[in-house]
Design an enzyme around this catalytic site. Structure first.
Site, PDB file in Angstrom:
ATOM      1  N   SER A  59       0.863  -1.187   0.000  1.00  0.00           N
ATOM      2  CA  SER A  59       0.000   0.000   0.000  1.00  0.00           C
ATOM      3  C   SER A  59       0.895   1.231   0.000  1.00  0.00           C
ATOM      4  CB  SER A  59      -0.849  -0.039   1.276  1.00  0.00           C
ATOM      5  OG  SER A  59      -1.311   1.234   1.630  1.00  0.00           O
ATOM      6  N   TYR A  63      -2.834  -1.069  10.041  1.00  0.00           N
ATOM      7  CA  TYR A  63      -2.765  -1.267   8.588  1.00  0.00           C
ATOM      8  C   TYR A  63      -1.417  -0.761   8.071  1.00  0.00           C
ATOM      9  CZ  TYR A  63      -4.385  -1.073   3.696  1.00  0.00           C
ATOM     10  OH  TYR A  63      -4.535  -1.245   2.330  1.00  0.00           O
TER      11      TYR A  63
HETATM   12  P1  NDP Z   1     -11.949  -5.408  -0.692  1.00  0.00           P
HETATM   13  O1  NDP Z   1     -12.459  -5.142   0.676  1.00  0.00           O
HETATM   14  O2  NDP Z   1     -12.705  -4.901  -1.866  1.00  0.00           O
HETATM   15  O3  NDP Z   1     -11.714  -6.996  -0.882  1.00  0.00           O
HETATM   16  C1  NDP Z   1     -11.013  -7.715   0.075  1.00  0.00           C
HETATM   17  C2  NDP Z   1     -11.038  -9.194  -0.288  1.00  0.00           C
HETATM   18  O4  NDP Z   1     -10.307  -9.922   0.722  1.00  0.00           O
HETATM   19  C3  NDP Z   1     -12.436  -9.778  -0.309  1.00  0.00           C
HETATM   20  O5  NDP Z   1     -12.512 -10.780  -1.306  1.00  0.00           O
HETATM   21  C4  NDP Z   1     -12.558 -10.390   1.094  1.00  0.00           C
HETATM   22  O6  NDP Z   1     -13.563 -11.393   1.121  1.00  0.00           O
HETATM   23  C5  NDP Z   1     -11.153 -10.960   1.259  1.00  0.00           C
HETATM   24  N1  NDP Z   1     -10.739 -11.248   2.631  1.00  0.00           N
HETATM   25  C6  NDP Z   1     -10.722 -10.402   3.702  1.00  0.00           C
HETATM   26  N2  NDP Z   1     -10.278 -11.045   4.789  1.00  0.00           N
HETATM   27  C7  NDP Z   1      -9.972 -12.320   4.400  1.00  0.00           C
HETATM   28  C8  NDP Z   1      -9.472 -13.465   5.070  1.00  0.00           C
HETATM   29  N3  NDP Z   1      -9.180 -13.432   6.374  1.00  0.00           N
HETATM   30  N4  NDP Z   1      -9.294 -14.609   4.349  1.00  0.00           N
HETATM   31  C9  NDP Z   1      -9.585 -14.650   3.031  1.00  0.00           C
HETATM   32  N5  NDP Z   1     -10.073 -13.602   2.352  1.00  0.00           N
HETATM   33  C10 NDP Z   1     -10.271 -12.459   3.024  1.00  0.00           C
HETATM   34  O7  NDP Z   1     -10.447  -4.863  -0.703  1.00  0.00           O
HETATM   35  P2  NDP Z   1      -9.552  -4.206  -1.867  1.00  0.00           P
HETATM   36  O8  NDP Z   1      -9.781  -4.903  -3.142  1.00  0.00           O
HETATM   37  O9  NDP Z   1      -9.707  -2.736  -1.787  1.00  0.00           O
HETATM   38  O10 NDP Z   1      -8.098  -4.538  -1.317  1.00  0.00           O
HETATM   39  C11 NDP Z   1      -7.350  -5.664  -1.736  1.00  0.00           C
HETATM   40  C12 NDP Z   1      -5.930  -5.540  -1.213  1.00  0.00           C
HETATM   41  O11 NDP Z   1      -5.351  -4.339  -1.703  1.00  0.00           O
HETATM   42  C13 NDP Z   1      -5.839  -5.457   0.311  1.00  0.00           C
HETATM   43  O12 NDP Z   1      -4.667  -6.105   0.759  1.00  0.00           O
HETATM   44  C14 NDP Z   1      -5.724  -3.970   0.554  1.00  0.00           C
HETATM   45  O13 NDP Z   1      -5.115  -3.680   1.768  1.00  0.00           O
HETATM   46  C15 NDP Z   1      -4.873  -3.563  -0.625  1.00  0.00           C
HETATM   47  N6  NDP Z   1      -4.948  -2.160  -0.950  1.00  0.00           N
HETATM   48  C16 NDP Z   1      -6.132  -1.579  -1.324  1.00  0.00           C
HETATM   49  C17 NDP Z   1      -6.165  -0.244  -1.648  1.00  0.00           C
HETATM   50  C18 NDP Z   1      -7.402   0.445  -2.100  1.00  0.00           C
HETATM   51  O14 NDP Z   1      -7.343   1.669  -2.287  1.00  0.00           O
HETATM   52  N7  NDP Z   1      -8.514  -0.227  -2.273  1.00  0.00           N
HETATM   53  C19 NDP Z   1      -4.957   0.599  -1.577  1.00  0.00           C
HETATM   54  C20 NDP Z   1      -3.777  -0.121  -1.166  1.00  0.00           C
HETATM   55  C21 NDP Z   1      -3.792  -1.445  -0.867  1.00  0.00           C
HETATM   56  P3  NDP Z   1     -14.366 -11.816   2.482  1.00  0.00           P
HETATM   57  O15 NDP Z   1     -14.483 -10.587   3.327  1.00  0.00           O
HETATM   58  O16 NDP Z   1     -15.650 -12.303   1.947  1.00  0.00           O
HETATM   59  O17 NDP Z   1     -13.532 -12.883   3.101  1.00  0.00           O
END
Ligand code: NDP
Length: 256
Positions: free
Chosen positions: A147, A160
């Site tokens: 990130s 985070y």
């Molecule tokens: P979303 O919240 O849109 O999606 C997150 C995904 O992770 C979902 O599929 C969720 O499914 C899954 N997830 C969460 N916890 C778990 C777990 N314990 N085991 C398995 N699956 C899990 O997030 P983003 O797409 O925005 O983010 C994706 C990645 O990118 C993350 O690591 C985030 O920190 C990083 N990121 C995002 C940014 C942004 O601006 N959006 C910026 C920088 C980094 P479910 O909850 O159903 O398990």
């Protein structure tokens, strides 16, 4: 330039947290580059839905619902992959959660949950994956999703920030130990991307205006804009790139 450098045909990619947002876009992108993709999240129904959407597009997709932050759940998932003959060549540690609170009000359980999901899980899933890559002897690719907070702190997101800073160095630790096995471990640091995780920020006119004014691109990023960097790091094009982080942030860190 040969497109074969970026061809993922014959490779199997596990992308954690890929039922929506960035993970889903990466599942689509790596599939389009030729990989067989395994979609993951904690919820079986969401996994089934994402798999169905990708199959409709003609891709070779599997699903695996498991909690990346739970060691038993991760072990059971990898046992199942072994039984199904699924050999992971590319791992994208993408699953992540956010929890916003000033540190003076932050509870230990929330600190722990964020660190477990965003950092410890990448170690757990990375270890299971790399153990098999080493035993198979044909190398592999690990991409850990960091990130902007891998580089810079922001108020109200301390765990985070610490987890994502850890991700950057976890990739280097993986490179230090596993490069000799032809495993490349790198990070991608997305900027502010339009996904469910950020919906509350998008809906906040002040935050939305701040993102647009502080970023030289003057806009939020789109999940599909992470695909190019992921294909590069998943493919032969990056075979001597190890322990690096690529920021895909519209230039945000350049003007910090
Ligand atoms: P979303 O919240 O849109 O999606 C997150 C995904 O992770 C979902 O599929 C969720 O499914 C899954 N997830 C969460 N916890 C778990 C777990 N314990 N085991 C398995 N699956 C899990 O997030 P983003 O797409 O925005 O983010 C994706 C990645 O990118 C993350 O690591 C985030 O920190 C990083 N990121 C995002 C940014 C942004 O601006 N959006 C910026 C920088 C980094 P479910 O909850 O159903 O398990």
């Amino acid at each position: 330039m040969s497109t074969a450098l970026f061809d993922l045909s014959g490779r199997t990619a596990l992308i954690t947290g890929s039922t929506r947002g960035i993970g889903f876009a990466l599942a689509q992108g790596l599939s389009a580059a030729g990989a067989r993709v395994i979609v993951n999240s904690r919820q079986q129904a969401a996994v089934d839905q994402a798999v169905a959407k990708l199959k409709e597009q003609g891709f070779d997709v599997r699903g695996a619902a498991f909690d990346v932050a739970d060691q038993d759940s991760v072990s059971a998932a990898f046992d199942a992959f072994d039984q199904q003959g699924l050999e992971i060549d590319i791992l994208v540690n993408n699953a992540g959660i956010q929890h916003r609170a000033p540190m003076l009000e932050l509870e230990l359980k929330d600190w722990q949950r964020v660190i477990d999901t965003n950092l410890t899980a990448a170690f757990l899933v990375g270890k299971e994956t790399a153990r098999r890559m080493v035993a198979r002897g044909r190398g592999g690719k690990i991409i850990n999703i960091g990130s902007l907070t891998s580089e810079a702190a922001r108020a109200t997101v301390a765990p985070y920030t610490v987890a994502k800073a850890g991700i950057k160095l976890l990739s280097r630790a993986m490179a230090a130990e596993w490069a000799r096995h032809d495993i490349q471990a790198n990070s991608i640091g997305p900027g502010y991307i339009l996904t469910d995780m950020n919906q509350a920020l998008v809906d906040n006119p002040q935050f939305d205006a701040w993102v647009k004014s502080s970023n030289p691109s003057q806009r939020w990023g789109k999940p599909e804009e992470l695909v190019g960097a992921a294909i590069f790091l998943a493919s032969a094009a990056s075979n001597y790139v190890n322990g690096q982080i690529i920021y895909v942030d519209g230039g945000w860190l350049s003007v910090l």
